[in-house]
Design a protein around this motif. Sequence first.
Motif, PDB file in Angstrom:
ATOM      1  N   MET A   1       0.825  -1.203   0.000  1.00  0.00           N
ATOM      2  CA  MET A   1       0.000   0.000   0.000  1.00  0.00           C
ATOM      3  C   MET A   1       0.866   1.263   0.000  1.00  0.00           C
ATOM      4  O   MET A   1       1.917   1.322   0.642  1.00  0.00           O
ATOM      5  CB  MET A   1      -0.923   0.012   1.219  1.00  0.00           C
ATOM      6  N   LEU A   2       0.404   2.267  -0.743  1.00  0.00           N
ATOM      7  CA  LEU A   2       1.020   3.582  -0.776  1.00  0.00           C
ATOM      8  C   LEU A   2       0.065   4.558  -0.114  1.00  0.00           C
ATOM      9  O   LEU A   2      -1.099   4.653  -0.499  1.00  0.00           O
ATOM     10  CB  LEU A   2       1.289   4.004  -2.223  1.00  0.00           C
ATOM     11  N   GLU A   3       0.539   5.261   0.919  1.00  0.00           N
ATOM     12  CA  GLU A   3      -0.277   6.229   1.623  1.00  0.00           C
ATOM     13  C   GLU A   3       0.305   7.623   1.454  1.00  0.00           C
ATOM     14  O   GLU A   3       1.530   7.799   1.419  1.00  0.00           O
ATOM     15  CB  GLU A   3      -0.376   5.885   3.115  1.00  0.00           C
ATOM     16  N   VAL A   4      -0.593   8.611   1.377  1.00  0.00           N
ATOM     17  CA  VAL A   4      -0.197  10.003   1.223  1.00  0.00           C
ATOM     18  C   VAL A   4      -0.648  10.772   2.455  1.00  0.00           C
ATOM     19  O   VAL A   4      -1.763  10.548   2.969  1.00  0.00           O
ATOM     20  CB  VAL A   4      -0.819  10.611  -0.057  1.00  0.00           C
ATOM     21  N   TYR A   5       0.229  11.699   2.933  1.00  0.00           N
ATOM     22  CA  TYR A   5      -0.045  12.430   4.168  1.00  0.00           C
ATOM     23  C   TYR A   5       0.127  13.927   3.962  1.00  0.00           C
ATOM     24  O   TYR A   5       0.872  14.381   3.089  1.00  0.00           O
ATOM     25  CB  TYR A   5       0.918  12.002   5.295  1.00  0.00           C
ATOM     26  N   LEU A   6      -0.561  14.688   4.823  1.00  0.00           N
ATOM     27  CA  LEU A   6      -0.259  16.087   5.056  1.00  0.00           C
ATOM     28  C   LEU A   6       0.115  16.232   6.520  1.00  0.00           C
ATOM     29  O   LEU A   6      -0.563  15.689   7.397  1.00  0.00           O
ATOM     30  CB  LEU A   6      -1.465  16.983   4.737  1.00  0.00           C
ATOM     31  N   SER A   7       1.211  16.970   6.770  1.00  0.00           N
ATOM     32  CA  SER A   7       1.683  17.100   8.155  1.00  0.00           C
ATOM     33  C   SER A   7       2.190  18.510   8.385  1.00  0.00           C
ATOM     34  O   SER A   7       2.509  19.247   7.451  1.00  0.00           O
ATOM     35  CB  SER A   7       2.790  16.093   8.456  1.00  0.00           C
ATOM     36  N   THR A   8       2.259  18.871   9.675  1.00  0.00           N
ATOM     37  CA  THR A   8       2.765  20.191  10.046  1.00  0.00           C
ATOM     38  C   THR A   8       4.281  20.210  10.164  1.00  0.00           C
ATOM     39  O   THR A   8       4.870  21.283  10.298  1.00  0.00           O
ATOM     40  CB  THR A   8       2.148  20.629  11.374  1.00  0.00           C
ATOM     41  N   THR A   9       4.923  19.044  10.128  1.00  0.00           N
ATOM     42  CA  THR A   9       6.377  18.958  10.269  1.00  0.00           C
ATOM     43  C   THR A   9       6.935  18.139   9.105  1.00  0.00           C
ATOM     44  O   THR A   9       6.217  17.325   8.507  1.00  0.00           O
ATOM     45  CB  THR A   9       6.772  18.295  11.599  1.00  0.00           C
ATOM     46  N   PRO A  10       8.203  18.301   8.810  1.00  0.00           N
ATOM     47  CA  PRO A  10       8.812  17.522   7.729  1.00  0.00           C
ATOM     48  C   PRO A  10       9.126  16.091   8.129  1.00  0.00           C
ATOM     49  O   PRO A  10       9.686  15.338   7.336  1.00  0.00           O
ATOM     50  CB  PRO A  10      10.092  18.304   7.408  1.00  0.00           C
ATOM     51  N   THR A  11       8.796  15.703   9.349  1.00  0.00           N
ATOM     52  CA  THR A  11       8.966  14.324   9.790  1.00  0.00           C
ATOM     53  C   THR A  11       7.599  13.676   9.844  1.00  0.00           C
ATOM     54  O   THR A  11       6.700  14.165  10.522  1.00  0.00           O
ATOM     55  CB  THR A  11       9.632  14.267  11.174  1.00  0.00           C
ATOM     56  N   GLN A  12       7.430  12.578   9.108  1.00  0.00           N
ATOM     57  CA  GLN A  12       6.148  11.898   9.065  1.00  0.00           C
ATOM     58  C   GLN A  12       6.306  10.455   9.515  1.00  0.00           C
ATOM     59  O   GLN A  12       7.394   9.883   9.429  1.00  0.00           O
ATOM     60  CB  GLN A  12       5.560  11.954   7.646  1.00  0.00           C
ATOM     61  N   GLN A  13       5.227   9.862  10.012  1.00  0.00           N
ATOM     62  CA  GLN A  13       5.268   8.486  10.454  1.00  0.00           C
ATOM     63  C   GLN A  13       4.068   7.739   9.905  1.00  0.00           C
ATOM     64  O   GLN A  13       3.024   8.318   9.620  1.00  0.00           O
ATOM     65  CB  GLN A  13       5.303   8.394  11.976  1.00  0.00           C
ATOM     66  N   VAL A  14       4.248   6.416   9.748  1.00  0.00           N
ATOM     67  CA  VAL A  14       3.179   5.574   9.238  1.00  0.00           C
ATOM     68  C   VAL A  14       2.213   5.258  10.371  1.00  0.00           C
ATOM     69  O   VAL A  14       2.615   4.717  11.404  1.00  0.00           O
ATOM     70  CB  VAL A  14       3.748   4.275   8.654  1.00  0.00           C
ATOM     71  N   PRO A  15       0.923   5.607  10.230  1.00  0.00           N
ATOM     72  CA  PRO A  15      -0.038   5.284  11.285  1.00  0.00           C
ATOM     73  C   PRO A  15      -0.172   3.773  11.463  1.00  0.00           C
ATOM     74  O   PRO A  15      -0.159   3.010  10.497  1.00  0.00           O
ATOM     75  CB  PRO A  15      -1.344   5.898  10.774  1.00  0.00           C
TER      76      PRO A  15
END
Length: 962
Positions: free
Chosen positions: A85-99
């Motif tokens: 699976m490919l997931e796309v996110y929007l975040s307030t920081t440049p560090t993102q994590q997989v839920p």
Amino acid sequence: MSRRTPPWRHSCLFITGALALTGCSSGSTPEEAPALEQQASALIPGPDLRITELTAPDSAKPGQPTTVTAKVCNTGDQAVYSSAMLEVYLSTTPTQQVPGPGTQPPPTQQLTQGQTDVGTVYAGQCVTRSLSIYVSPPSGFTGNDTYYLGASVDTQKTVAESDETNNGFVKGLMGVGNRPDLVVTRVDAPPNLAPGQAFSASATVCNVGTEYSPGGSVELYLSSVNGLTLPPQSGPPPITQIMVGSASVGSMEAGQCRAVPLTAYAQTPPSVPPGTPLYVGAIVDASRIVTELREDNNTFVQGLVGVGNGPDLTIRSVTGPASARQGDSFPATVTVCNAGTASSPQADVRVFLSTVPSLAAPGTQPRPLTEFPVTNFSVPALVSGQCATRTVQGPANRPPANPSEQPLYLGAIVDLPQGVVELREDNNTRADTLMGVGARPDLTVVSLEAPSNAPSYGPLAVSAKVCNVGTTRSTDASVEVYVTNEPSLSVVAGPPPMSRMPVGMVNVPALEPLECATRLVNGYANVPGGTAMPNPVLYVGAIVDPMSSLLELREDNNVSPLSRIGLGPGPDLVVRTLTAPSSVKPGTSLSTDVKVCNEGSQPSSPSTVGLFLSTTASVTSSMQYPPSPSQMMVGTVEVSSLSPGACVLYPKTVYAALPPAATPTQPLYLVAVADVNQQQAELREDNNTRVAGTLVVGNGPDLVVTNVTGPSSAIPSGPLTLNVTVCNVGTEPAGSSYVMGVLAMEEMQSTPYLPPASSESYVGMVAVSPLAVGQCVTTPVSGSASLAPNADSTSPRYLGARVDMSNQVVELREDNNTRMTSRIVVGNGPDLVVRSVTAPPALPQYSSFTAQVQVCNEGNASMYGSAPLDLVISTETSLYTPGQGQPPFTQVQIPVGGAMVPTLSAGQCTTLSIPSSVVRPSAATSGQSLYLGALVDAPNSLLELREDNNALTRATPISQAQ
């Protein structure tokens, strides 16, 4: 023992001001990087998925459907078959994590936007996946903000990867809300500036936001550092930069771009010593009068410019053959230009072969082992803006750092000893032409002919021309045609990725060096899986030797150029013909012919063609408001309903209204846009525009040289006569002038302030009588075929002419007064040329016929004795000319008769009758057209002035293979 870092810990910082906004880490590496990374990760067996590109709009409204496209590569050594699976996110920081269980990011920090299945990805392959998301910012959104757009692959951990730490990718900031967002995407300015000089520049400004922008201004800057800073609202500006010009941008709709012209004055920042190269860039809305989604992306730096009084020598281009054997001599053509503000003295140029696409700067000693010298030569003194082109010979030797047969880069360095003091010393090198060196074949698809549209799942016929540009004979190979939803193709290991669908495959026969074969590939066109619908963007392309079974000098050039194709039912309106005059008077009308065709598969309803005068070769939609000041709609053509394949020609007269941004007598383009109101649902929307011109709106004459004819050879210092045609394409009569005939070695410049190149050989000069509007006159210009002092005797020469070189006629345009035409050889010797080949048409196979072949000696000396003439049948429209001592027959062409050409004096012709019969070459396919041609002196036993003009093929086929 250390524990493996969990995949959600992988992060990537977005760097503001990057030239290519594809992210960092693996996303900013070149296209070939995944292959290199695959070698590194091969130490641990298994697949390895990573995202290398993420594309999306710069901004979106909350809840707006938006397409996000990710490029996913498997850099491991095993295929991925399970659903990743490919997931796309929007975040307030440049560090993102997989839920996931226990790893849910706070909803105020990150929110998942959508997901899709990547599908099968074979080892070493890349696939492109698009998904439509409804933009949902994290909680706490107040109406307008910026968020980091990112993605992660294999979020469900269904794939056991060799590296689990590289599955994430952050593209950068995305604006979310209801505001404009102004950015500068390009700055055009002269390469060098004299201090205090007024100069013209342009800045391309785009509104990448979601709402209308009411205005603002753009400012042009010179900076001592590679970056610009928004000037403070109060207080002194940064000492590293200085504003040199500004202009109003005007209001812009969301998505609209505009090239804004600026007039500036060359000044240096207070902290910069004289003569220091500076960076040119621009800031839009520096005064912050426009409230934007983002205020951090208003600056842009294009690159360096020199500021001062001095020369600046650059290498404009370096070209050579596709391949050469190790140690063999080969020709290299180098163009050197003086882009500075003052004349340059004579300078040294050195040609190199390099293992990397760059050369060390002049003055580097010792020279690196990655490069090896080929030859050197001198260019003459050049005034500002002048160029010199030279063709030189040298041996193809591999650099010490690369004894294997990988491709090399052909390049050159001007002023290697640094004997010329220049405004810039950082731009004296160029090495970007790949060349194979060694003893191997090299197959490439040089052209592809495919229909513009085809029915989905219906038959598709594509013609592919394959050439062997290597140094040895190739073996049989295959060529395969694909329909793809990606704008590029590459050779991959294993089955093709889902992004491409095979159409068909055919065999290509063994080819001699420089021989070509054309193959018709028949198959069925299918839309690849995962293609964004409706209105899919599709391409058709071909790969020769798709399984890499043939060892070649180069493996990177097996892919054809790609062309767009529409699949499915629907109309497709195209402007096929558009005519324009060279000039018109202000306040008058211009006449044009507009030919509109429906190249789709269904009838089109009535539509409208928009006609524009524009300062650029493109226009924006007339539905955008306000319209760009660089264009002016001058009329429309109402088009009736068209059935598939139908065309209609419409004559039209329109008023020549100038665009607001046009300057007096500025050359303009006439642009036609089919379905300008976008009322038709077409198979393709990328082919609605046709451009004609340029034309000038003004009062005055305009003298041009439309043709120069003369002999194909001349004796050194012997008599020479050129026939020069001069026309007045202006709007008023032209007074008396002069036309000068020359022998030119390089592009002839028309700039009135530049003297003729020192390599030009003066032939003669004659007066041209006054010319009425539209009148032409052809006059002989006689003189001698002398060689200029700085002319290279080995470089090719061309017939040329220059009219009104003293600028005694004030013209609408002064940049179109020169013309170069056919090649001429200055030397002594014969030159045999096949002038015509005639035979009955449409002959059945094995039938007998008699061909008439005319051979002329177009040299300036007699051909004594005799020379062989071969009559050849080929599957190609041009004959393969064998190397010295090689026979003229191959699998693609076969001799079917011959004769001996008798002694011919200079200028004499003879017609030979040659009995023959229709025989198909062994590689001809059933139904393939067969062409009749003739080749004189195939063994190259006769020393001629030119050896590249000994063959001729009939334009129409003589038969078809059975």
